[in-house]
Design a protein around this motif. Structure first.
Motif, PDB file in Angstrom:
ATOM      1  N   LEU A 204       0.818  -1.218   0.000  1.00 19.70           N
ATOM      2  CA  LEU A 204       0.000   0.000   0.000  1.00 19.70           C
ATOM      3  C   LEU A 204       0.850   1.265   0.000  1.00 19.70           C
ATOM      4  CD1 LEU A 204      -2.651  -1.147   2.635  1.00 19.70           C
ATOM      5  CD2 LEU A 204      -2.868  -1.177   0.146  1.00 19.70           C
ATOM      6  N   GLN A 205       2.034   1.164  -0.539  1.00 20.20           N
ATOM      7  CA  GLN A 205       2.950   2.300  -0.543  1.00 20.20           C
ATOM      8  C   GLN A 205       2.935   3.005  -1.895  1.00 20.20           C
ATOM      9  OE1 GLN A 205       6.915   1.268   0.619  1.00 20.20           O
ATOM     10  NE2 GLN A 205       7.751   3.284   0.183  1.00 20.20           N
ATOM     11  N   VAL A 206       2.866   4.317  -1.869  1.00 20.34           N
ATOM     12  CA  VAL A 206       3.007   5.114  -3.090  1.00 20.34           C
ATOM     13  C   VAL A 206       4.506   5.249  -3.357  1.00 20.34           C
ATOM     14  CG1 VAL A 206       2.542   7.315  -4.222  1.00 20.34           C
ATOM     15  CG2 VAL A 206       0.879   6.367  -2.596  1.00 20.34           C
ATOM     16  N   ARG A 207       4.985   4.616  -4.397  1.00 22.32           N
ATOM     17  CA  ARG A 207       6.430   4.500  -4.605  1.00 22.32           C
ATOM     18  C   ARG A 207       7.018   5.637  -5.433  1.00 22.32           C
ATOM     19  NH1 ARG A 207       7.714  -0.271  -2.470  1.00 22.32           N
ATOM     20  NH2 ARG A 207       6.062  -1.841  -2.297  1.00 22.32           N
ATOM     21  N   SER A 208       6.211   6.309  -6.237  1.00 25.17           N
ATOM     22  CA  SER A 208       6.742   7.386  -7.071  1.00 25.17           C
ATOM     23  C   SER A 208       6.812   8.683  -6.280  1.00 25.17           C
ATOM     24  CB  SER A 208       5.868   7.590  -8.305  1.00 25.17           C
ATOM     25  OG  SER A 208       5.870   6.447  -9.126  1.00 25.17           O
ATOM     26  N   PRO A 209       7.849   9.486  -6.474  1.00 28.10           N
ATOM     27  CA  PRO A 209       7.952  10.772  -5.778  1.00 28.10           C
ATOM     28  C   PRO A 209       7.000  11.805  -6.371  1.00 28.10           C
ATOM     29  CG  PRO A 209       9.778  10.498  -7.293  1.00 28.10           C
ATOM     30  CD  PRO A 209       9.031   9.199  -7.314  1.00 28.10           C
ATOM     31  N   LEU A 210       6.748  12.851  -5.598  1.00 22.91           N
ATOM     32  CA  LEU A 210       5.824  13.891  -6.045  1.00 22.91           C
ATOM     33  C   LEU A 210       6.252  14.512  -7.372  1.00 22.91           C
ATOM     34  CD1 LEU A 210       4.808  15.928  -2.862  1.00 22.91           C
ATOM     35  CD2 LEU A 210       3.290  14.722  -4.451  1.00 22.91           C
ATOM     36  N   GLU A 211       7.561  14.639  -7.577  1.00 24.49           N
ATOM     37  CA  GLU A 211       8.011  15.277  -8.823  1.00 24.49           C
ATOM     38  C   GLU A 211       7.647  14.463 -10.063  1.00 24.49           C
ATOM     39  OE1 GLU A 211      11.794  13.727  -6.675  1.00 24.49           O
ATOM     40  OE2 GLU A 211       9.921  14.745  -6.155  1.00 24.49           O
ATOM     41  N   LYS A 212       7.265  13.204  -9.875  1.00 25.43           N
ATOM     42  CA  LYS A 212       6.756  12.414 -11.001  1.00 25.43           C
ATOM     43  C   LYS A 212       5.222  12.350 -10.989  1.00 25.43           C
ATOM     44  CE  LYS A 212      10.757   9.414 -11.761  1.00 25.43           C
ATOM     45  NZ  LYS A 212      11.233   8.020 -11.892  1.00 25.43           N
ATOM     46  N   LEU A 213       4.646  12.342  -9.806  1.00 13.34           N
ATOM     47  CA  LEU A 213       3.192  12.202  -9.704  1.00 13.34           C
ATOM     48  C   LEU A 213       2.456  13.426 -10.243  1.00 13.34           C
ATOM     49  CD1 LEU A 213       2.899  10.615  -6.144  1.00 13.34           C
ATOM     50  CD2 LEU A 213       2.597   9.457  -8.332  1.00 13.34           C
ATOM     51  N   LEU A 214       2.935  14.615  -9.941  1.00 11.43           N
ATOM     52  CA  LEU A 214       2.225  15.821 -10.363  1.00 11.43           C
ATOM     53  C   LEU A 214       2.213  15.993 -11.888  1.00 11.43           C
ATOM     54  CD1 LEU A 214       3.311  18.242  -7.508  1.00 11.43           C
ATOM     55  CD2 LEU A 214       1.142  17.026  -7.769  1.00 11.43           C
ATOM     56  N   PRO A 215       3.335  15.816 -12.584  1.00 11.62           N
ATOM     57  CA  PRO A 215       3.268  15.863 -14.051  1.00 11.62           C
ATOM     58  C   PRO A 215       2.393  14.753 -14.637  1.00 11.62           C
ATOM     59  CG  PRO A 215       5.536  16.109 -13.296  1.00 11.62           C
ATOM     60  CD  PRO A 215       4.723  15.712 -12.101  1.00 11.62           C
ATOM     61  N   ARG A 216       2.359  13.590 -13.967  1.00 11.36           N
ATOM     62  CA  ARG A 216       1.509  12.491 -14.432  1.00 11.36           C
ATOM     63  C   ARG A 216       0.042  12.898 -14.358  1.00 11.36           C
ATOM     64  NH1 ARG A 216       3.333   7.310 -11.444  1.00 11.36           N
ATOM     65  NH2 ARG A 216       5.284   7.966 -12.427  1.00 11.36           N
ATOM     66  N   ALA A 217      -0.323  13.599 -13.287  1.00 11.54           N
ATOM     67  CA  ALA A 217      -1.694  14.076 -13.163  1.00 11.54           C
ATOM     68  C   ALA A 217      -2.019  15.090 -14.262  1.00 11.54           C
ATOM     69  CB  ALA A 217      -1.911  14.697 -11.786  1.00 11.54           C
ATOM     70  N   GLN A 218      -1.069  15.965 -14.564  1.00 11.75           N
ATOM     71  CA  GLN A 218      -1.306  16.954 -15.608  1.00 11.75           C
ATOM     72  C   GLN A 218      -1.506  16.279 -16.964  1.00 11.75           C
ATOM     73  OE1 GLN A 218      -1.705  20.406 -15.256  1.00 11.75           O
ATOM     74  NE2 GLN A 218      -2.504  19.998 -17.304  1.00 11.75           N
ATOM     75  N   ARG A 219      -0.701  15.257 -17.256  1.00  9.95           N
ATOM     76  CA  ARG A 219      -0.858  14.531 -18.520  1.00  9.95           C
ATOM     77  C   ARG A 219      -2.208  13.816 -18.569  1.00  9.95           C
ATOM     78  NH1 ARG A 219       4.711  13.466 -17.576  1.00  9.95           N
ATOM     79  NH2 ARG A 219       4.202  11.443 -16.623  1.00  9.95           N
TER      80      ARG A 219
END
Length: 425
Positions: A204-219
């Motif tokens: 149940l761990q979110v493994r990607s850092p925020l610097e990858k998650l936020l651009p992923r959300a934008q895409r």
């Protein structure tokens, strides 16, 4: 040829279809006798036909028609073979470890009075070192002899009365989980299937850092803006999209607290089907006309949170199930779980667990769906909606689109960001 030594019955087993067919009737006879499915004075005399089966996301599958020396109504002649390996596809082959629990379960599920209908298992085994193995079961005759047709994943708009089908699914899930909690399964289940709290929490761990998650959300939102016809209006709203993006750091920060909530009530832990989605089930009506459910594809079976099991079952459901009937479905499970010996849970707590699981999964996995969809379907502009025939033909694209849409819809309608902030880090 790919032969390996199985752990349960100690005989050599084939890791792929070519090897099984080379072993022929002789292998099937040895295997079925070793598993106790075939008496010593009977034999498989011929494989009359063999056809590859397409569907599912991991190893290869095969349909066989066989003949026995002494025909017996208890011995199916139409067989379904599922291999753990897919030697042509590295990504699919990487999921071969799921066969470890499935083969053990398949053999144990033959116990008299097993609480959930499963396909009759004639043989199942695996080599743990390579996770090479197979299961051989009866082949269900969907659409005939009282069975409903098979329903594909994430196409519930083709299912008559989907709500009744989900009620049947969670009733069966509750029956299995409750029977396990009441000690009603053979003791071998507890020997082979041991709950590992640390392993469950690590998943149940979110493994990607925020610097990858936020651009992923934008895409992801750029994709939704580019193809609005594929999505409901509520997740196309710019204010919601901004809110979701603002919620991502909150989910990441609250991970420890979320895991503590999800692992904090031992009453939730029982033997469960991990992915009892509608495509992994079959349905019929009993003598009283009640809709009943059996279950296929027991990969990753084991003790887990019942909320995880309910979430897996509802993962492909249409949005109206999540919007309008979630508490009803949870209540059906709770009643079945308690009626068969499990602890009585509370709807609000189960709902909270379901939503927290979805929040973690949404940030961890579902935002990458646009990449998978675009790999499979080139001309998305030509599609009118998520029900377009192109999605019916491309299973993975359909599933990816549905999972992302469901997650965003539930996030918006249930305000998952607000829920997460109540948990804390």
């Amino acid at each position: 040829m790919h032969w390996v030594r199985g752990e349960q019955f100690g005989i050599d087993i084939p890791a792929d279809a070519e090897t099984l067919l080379a072993g022929g009737a002789g292998f099937l006879t040895r295997a079925f006798r070793a598993a106790g499915s075939l008496s010593a004075d009977n034999a498989v005399t011929a494989i009359d036909s063999a056809r590859p089966f397409s569907g599912g996301g991991t190893g290869h599958k095969l349909l066989l028609d066989v003949t026995y020396a002494s025909p017996d109504t208890s011995l199916p002649t139409r067989l379904f073979v599922k291999f753990s390996r897919n030697f042509e596809d590295e990504l699919r082959d990487s999921a071969r470890f799921m066969m470890l629990s499935e083969t053990r379960f398949a053999v144990l599920s033959r116990a008299p009075g097993f609480p959930v209908a499963v396909p009759l298992c004639l043989f199942a085994d695996v080599e743990p070192e390579s996770c090479s193995g197979l299961t051989i079961t009866e082949c269900l005759d969907f659409g005939n002899n009282g069975l409903e047709p098979h329903y594909p994943k994430c196409m519930d708009y083709l299912v008559p009365d989907p709500l009744a089908h989900y009620r049947a699914i969670v009733t069966a899930l509750g029956r299995l989980a409750g029977t396990h909690r009441a000690g009603g399964l053979p003791p071998e289940f507890d020997r082979y299937f041991v709950y590992n709290a640390e392993q469950a929490a690590a998943a149940l761990q979110v493994r990607s850092p925020l610097e990858k998650l936020l651009p992923r959300a934008q895409r992801m939102f750029d994709f939704i803006d580019r193809y609005p016809q594929l999505f409901p209006e509520n997740i196309r709203d710019r204010a919601f999209q901004q809110q979701f993006t603002d919620d991502i750091p909150r989910v990441v920060a609250a991970q420890d607290g979320i895991r503590a909530v999800l692992g904090g009530n031992p009453d939730f832990i029982a033997l469960c089907h991990w992915n009892a989605n509608i495509d992994n089930c079959w349905f019929w009506r009993d003598a009283e006309g009640e809709l009943r459910c059996g279950m296929l594809d027991w990969a990753m079976v084991g003790p887990m949170s019942v909320a995880q099991s309910i979430s897996g079952a509802l993962s492909g459901a249409e949005q109206f199930i999540w919007n309008d009937h979630l508490d009803e479905i949870i209540g059906v499970f709770i009643e079945s779980y308690a009626a068969h010996g499990g602890p009585r849970l509370q709807v609000e707590e189960v709902r909270t667990h379901l939503l927290l699981l979805l929040a973690l999964a949404g940030v961890s996995y579902f935002m990458s769906a646009p990449l998978a969809i675009q790999r499979e379907i080139e001309d998305l502009d030509a599609l009118e909606s998520y029900r377009d025939v192109a999605f019916q033909q491309h299973e993975n694209a359909r599933i990816q689109l549905h999972m992302m849409t469901k997650m965003l819809n539930v996030w918006q309608t249930r305000d998952l960001g607000k829920l997460v902030t109540t948990i804390g880090g």
